[in-house]
Write a protein that holds these residues in place. Structure first.
Motif, PDB file in Angstrom:
ATOM      1  N   SER A   1       0.156   7.207   4.887  1.00  0.00           N
ATOM      2  CA  SER A   1      -0.684   6.408   3.982  1.00  0.00           C
ATOM      3  C   SER A   1      -2.128   6.930   3.948  1.00  0.00           C
ATOM      4  CB  SER A   1      -0.664   4.955   4.463  1.00  0.00           C
ATOM      5  OG  SER A   1      -1.146   4.110   3.464  1.00  0.00           O
ATOM      6  N   PRO A   2      -2.791   6.940   2.785  1.00  0.00           N
ATOM      7  CA  PRO A   2      -2.264   6.637   1.445  1.00  0.00           C
ATOM      8  C   PRO A   2      -1.380   7.773   0.917  1.00  0.00           C
ATOM      9  CG  PRO A   2      -4.614   7.178   1.332  1.00  0.00           C
ATOM     10  CD  PRO A   2      -4.231   7.247   2.771  1.00  0.00           C
TER      11      PRO A   2
ATOM     12  N   THR B   1       0.833  -1.212   0.000  1.00  0.00           N
ATOM     13  CA  THR B   1       0.000   0.000   0.000  1.00  0.00           C
ATOM     14  C   THR B   1       0.866   1.260   0.000  1.00  0.00           C
ATOM     15  OG1 THR B   1      -1.675  -1.205   1.234  1.00  0.00           O
ATOM     16  CG2 THR B   1      -1.885   1.174   1.201  1.00  0.00           C
TER      17      THR B   1
ATOM     18  N   HIS C   1      -0.322   8.914  -1.849  1.00  0.00           N
ATOM     19  CA  HIS C   1      -0.645   9.803  -2.978  1.00  0.00           C
ATOM     20  C   HIS C   1      -1.757  10.796  -2.611  1.00  0.00           C
ATOM     21  CE1 HIS C   1      -3.298   6.368  -3.083  1.00  0.00           C
ATOM     22  NE2 HIS C   1      -4.095   6.946  -3.949  1.00  0.00           N
TER      23      HIS C   1
ATOM     24  N   THR D   1       2.653   6.224  -7.022  1.00  0.00           N
ATOM     25  CA  THR D   1       1.548   6.981  -7.635  1.00  0.00           C
ATOM     26  C   THR D   1       1.814   8.484  -7.543  1.00  0.00           C
ATOM     27  OG1 THR D   1       0.007   5.229  -6.975  1.00  0.00           O
ATOM     28  CG2 THR D   1      -0.966   7.343  -7.608  1.00  0.00           C
TER      29      THR D   1
ATOM     30  N   GLY E   1       1.546   3.773  -3.157  1.00  0.00           N
ATOM     31  CA  GLY E   1       1.085   5.151  -2.972  1.00  0.00           C
ATOM     32  C   GLY E   1       2.177   6.161  -3.297  1.00  0.00           C
TER      33      GLY E   1
ATOM     34  N   ASN F   1      -4.830   3.250  -8.325  1.00  0.00           N
ATOM     35  CA  ASN F   1      -4.716   4.618  -7.783  1.00  0.00           C
ATOM     36  C   ASN F   1      -4.841   5.662  -8.892  1.00  0.00           C
ATOM     37  OD1 ASN F   1      -4.237   3.583  -5.223  1.00  0.00           O
ATOM     38  ND2 ASN F   1      -2.022   3.819  -5.328  1.00  0.00           N
TER      39      ASN F   1
ATOM     40  N   ARG G   1      -2.034  -2.155  -8.145  1.00  0.00           N
ATOM     41  CA  ARG G   1      -2.363  -1.136  -7.126  1.00  0.00           C
ATOM     42  C   ARG G   1      -2.145   0.275  -7.677  1.00  0.00           C
ATOM     43  NH1 ARG G   1       0.815  -4.487  -3.761  1.00  0.00           N
ATOM     44  NH2 ARG G   1      -0.604  -5.930  -2.752  1.00  0.00           N
TER      45      ARG G   1
END
Length: 405
Positions: free
Chosen positions: A137-138, A6, A140, A13, A10, A42, A38
């Motif tokens: 997190s996340p 994750t 991005h 991304t 992220g 995103n 993933r």
């Protein structure tokens, strides 16, 4: 980027959206493909919201992103961010590999949230090129980036960390090395204050409600369920060997985890989560575990008002934050406020915990902390900086102004 879970996905991304080319390393082919999925997921969110065009999306997923299982793919990159499992042995192994394959002058960054960046840097032949870049997190979506400056980190590497944060549209805050840096160190303290109140008579559910009423989107126990209770469980085990003998650590949270209940992802933690419903309902088993532990410790539970819950929680937060500033882990109170606002959901209209403390008045806050210290002198030891500011009739904002000169 090392690791495509994750967090790694992220960060990838965010970097792709900022126009960077990204090489992402995973251990095995299936994990690499899952990471690619993933990142594509995103980016498709950004496409749906009109943030990027189909052409941009195609270029990012097909050209700008390379997913590999071979560290040699990193030979020409300028900066590497490691986002693997939060374990010192694993991180040192990764940095040893990076040291061997990355070109001279490449920056080696760790996305650790707690671990000692100096120790990670020492596992390479180029500690001046090692820095902590702690994303939230996340990655991005969340705005905060803690730029963790280790003892040997070179000034140009620090500058590059901040330049990257700016390019990724982050609020970047400089942090020194300690367990948890700025945000997680303060979080561990105010979370402990909540745990103490539970042992002494408040319920996790009353504490959550009082803090939501104060302005947080969620209380600490609901947040634990969201993040996964196994994270705190692992941290408690990691710290057990070096724990101070005066520290009060409840055992009921471990029992919740031992039963396989880690919060939302297992459908049960402090709250019970029914499929399809938003939020949860209090888990009665938790109240039973707490009552059993109070009886075992010989604690007679007392009532807490919502105002008292907020005051203790905030006093713990501000006291630890004052220690963080006093030790130079944060350069100024404003940096703490930015971390809590952009990384921890602190209510925006209070301006941050240090601003809140100034609004309440530091002398009254220090008096409360000193009164709490009569029951637990170790946990509630007043921060030297807080005592100094009160003695000099100054406040945290005076330090911000001083730092700006």
């Amino acid at each position: 980027i090392i690791g495509g879970g994750t967090m790694g996905a992220g960060i990838a991304t965010a970097a792709l959206l900022a126009g960077f080319n990204v090489v992402l390393i995973e251990m095995k082919e299936d994990a690499a493909e899952a990471a690619r999925g993933r990142i594509a997921g995103n980016l498709s969110g950004a496409l749906k919201r009109g943030k990027i065009t189909q052409m941009k999306y195609d270029a990012m997923t097909n050209t700008a992103l390379e997913v590999s299982i071979n560290y040699d793919s990193l030979a020409s990159v300028d900066l590497v961010i490691e986002a693997v499992f939060e374990d010192m042995g694993v991180k040192k192994e990764v940095f040893g590999k990076l040291d061997a394959v990355c070109k001279p002058g490449a920056i080696l960054a760790s996305n650790t949230s707690y671990l000692d960046v100096d120790e990670i840097a020492a596992s390479t032949s180029r500690p001046a090129d090692v820095i902590g870049l702690h994303f939230f997190s996340p990655a991005h979506i969340m705005k905060l980036l803690e730029v963790v400056v280790a003892e040997k980190t070179a000034p140009d590497v620090v500058a590059t960390g901040f330049a990257l944060g700016k390019a990724l549209n982050k609020i970047s805050v400089r942090a020194g090395v300690c367990d948890g840096f700025i945000g997680n160190r303060i979080l561990a303290t105010y979370r402990t204050a909540a745990d103490h109140m539970v042992l002494d008579g408040a319920s996790p559910f009353q504490i959550d409600k009082a803090l939501v009423d104060f302005g947080f989107a969620m209380g600490p126990f609901a947040v634990g369920d969201l993040a996964g209770l196994d994270i705190g469980w692992a941290t408690r085990k990691r710290k057990a060997a070096t724990r101070h003998p005066a520290e009060r650590v409840p055992t009921y949270p471990d029992k919740i985890c031992e039963a396989g209940n880690f919060g939302q992802k297992t459908g049960k933690g402090y709250y019970i989560y029914e499929a399809g419903s938003r939020g949860g309902v209090p888990n009665p088993e938790v109240s039973e575990l707490i009552a059993a532990e109070r009886a075992e410790r010989g604690i007679t539970p007392r009532d807490f008002t919502d105002a008292e819950i907020v005051r203790r929680y905030m006093a713990a937060m501000v006291n630890e934050a004052a220690k963080v500033v006093g030790e130079g882990i944060a350069k100024r109170p404003l940096d703490v406020d930015m971390v809590l606002l952009f990384g921890y959901g602190f209510p925006r209209y209070w301006g941050g915990p240090m601003k809140w403390a100034d609004l309440q008045g530091l002398p009254a806050l220090l008096a409360d902390i000193e009164s709490y210290a009569k029951e637990d002198a170790w946990f509630w030891e007043p921060a030297p900086l807080l005592k100094q500011l009160v003695a000099e009739a100054r406040n945290f904002d005076d330090l911000n102004k001083q730092a700006a000169k």
